[in-house]
Write an enzyme that holds these catalytic residues in place. Structure first.
Site, PDB file in Angstrom:
ATOM      1  N   LYS A   1       0.648  -1.315   0.023  1.00 17.54           N
ATOM      2  CA  LYS A   1      -0.014   0.003   0.142  1.00 17.54           C
ATOM      3  C   LYS A   1       0.762   1.251  -0.022  1.00 17.54           C
ATOM      4  CE  LYS A   1      -4.260  -1.670   2.266  1.00 17.54           C
ATOM      5  NZ  LYS A   1      -5.264  -1.384   3.037  1.00 17.54           N
TER       6      LYS A   1
ATOM      7  N   ASP B   1     -10.234   2.806   1.730  1.00 17.48           N
ATOM      8  CA  ASP B   1     -10.602   2.117   2.887  1.00 17.48           C
ATOM      9  C   ASP B   1     -11.476   2.918   3.846  1.00 17.48           C
ATOM     10  OD1 ASP B   1      -9.419  -0.420   2.341  1.00 17.48           O
ATOM     11  OD2 ASP B   1      -7.420   0.649   2.948  1.00 17.48           O
TER      12      ASP B   1
ATOM     13  N   GLY C   1     -16.785  -4.961  11.061  1.00 16.36           N
ATOM     14  CA  GLY C   1     -16.059  -4.590   9.946  1.00 16.36           C
ATOM     15  C   GLY C   1     -16.280  -4.843   8.611  1.00 16.36           C
TER      16      GLY C   1
END
Ligand code: ATR
Length: 312
Positions: free
Chosen positions: A91, A128, A275
């Site tokens: 990332k 995200d 989540g």
């Protein structure tokens, strides 16, 4: 009789061929760069989404060794791949290899989605944090404009979530982290972001023990660490007595779906949020970047839940 059958088959074949040519022209390849990649649920989720909206694209898991990331990005360009998601451990490392990085992804310091535009330029995004906030808004009764958030953790996930909480209008965030210096550092970065974006939000940090003593008030708690994740399902970052019915308790962990923190929050009468939605919505936002089409969120959730229930 036989002749008729043969002719019919010929016609069918021709039609199928015709359709296939059209499909080939519209087909594009997408994927995820990870190392390892075998547990990724992204291929399952995106391929189901393509099928649900009748797109002929394909989404592939690519296991990319960290030493070969540069080659993989070159391959993205050469092979005209439409875009990829990027996950652990790439990332951050992928950022200098791209042509452009979206402002929030720069601020977060991590990219999880790369999109190739019509000119062949590669732009990095981070979906995200935005995915998390969309999931919180879609799946709970949260009023972001009056939310006082206690953020547990100060790593990459916390930062992504906090940036989007601020961007979407949350007025107050308190950060607590096992390593206090990281909470302090993140609070400083978010204060600066808030000032630069004229958001007028309040961001502070608390000592871990201070949180334990309850010298704070929050109506939303967001747990962003790996505490409570399988196999450490008996762990929770906060004692049960700090949880109460006038709060939303959210945990970014989705394996298990109900962590110990969420079980205890539920027992205390709090509204809980797990989540899985973050994973689904980060994918849904990436899907929209990839295709320009609204993602079939419920279909995506359905296939992922089914897979998790089968045991991953
Ligand atoms: P991510 O990108 O998933 O957020 P990270 O940047 O490595 O990963 O951050 C992990 C976060 O989880 C940090 O806030 C970390 O706390 P420290 O800064 O003190 O390391 C937190 N964390 C992980 N395991 C933890 C544990 N067992 N107890 C408390 N905090 C933990």
């Amino acid at each position: 009789m036989e002749e008729v059958v043969v002719r019919k088959q010929d016609t069918e074949l021709e039609e199928v061929d015709g359709e296939e040519n059209v499909m080939m022209n519209n087909q594009r390849l997408f994927g995820v760069f990870a190392y390892p990649v075998k547990h990724s649920l992204s291929p399952l989720m995106h391929n189901a989404a393509f099928r649900a909206v009748k797109l002929e694209h394909h989404y592939q898991g690519f296991e990319i060794h960290p030493d070969l990331l540069e080659n993989a990005v070159a391959a993205l360009r050469t092979l005209h791949i439409g875009g990829v998601n990027v996950t652990i451990p790439h990332k951050q490392a992928i950022m200098p290899l791209l042509d452009e990085i979206d402002l929030e992804a720069q601020m977060i310091g991590a990219v999880n989605t790369v999109v190739r535009d019509e000119q062949g330029r590669l732009k990095g995004y981070n979906t995200d944090g935005a995915g998390y906030v969309q999931s919180l808004l879609a799946e709970t009764s949260v009023q972001l404009s009056s939310a006082k958030v206690l953020l547990v953790g100060a790593g990459g996930a916390a930062k992504g979530i906090a940036v989007y909480l601020l961007k979407m209008g949350c007025p107050e965030i308190m950060i607590t982290n096992r390593t206090t210096s990281r909470a302090e550092e993140l609070a400083g970065q978010l204060q600066q972001y808030s000032r630069e974006q004229s958001l007028d939000a309040q961001v502070s940090w608390l000592d871990w023990p201070e949180v334990q003593e309850g010298s704070w008030s929050a109506n939303v708690i967001i747990q962003t660490t790996s505490i409570g994740m399988w196999p450490h399902v008996e762990e929770s970052p906060l004692p049960k007595h700090l949880l109460h019915k006038d709060m939303i308790v959210s945990d970014i962990v989705y394996n298990p779906l109900e962590t110990k923190l969420l079980q205890e929050a539920k027992q205390q009468g709090a509204e809980i949020h797990h989540g899985l939605g973050m994973f689904i919505y980060q994918g849904a936002i990436a899907f929209k970047y990839f295709t320009g089409v609204e993602a079939p969120v419920e279909r995506m959730r359905e296939v992922v839940l089914e897979k998790l229930r089968e045991g991953g």
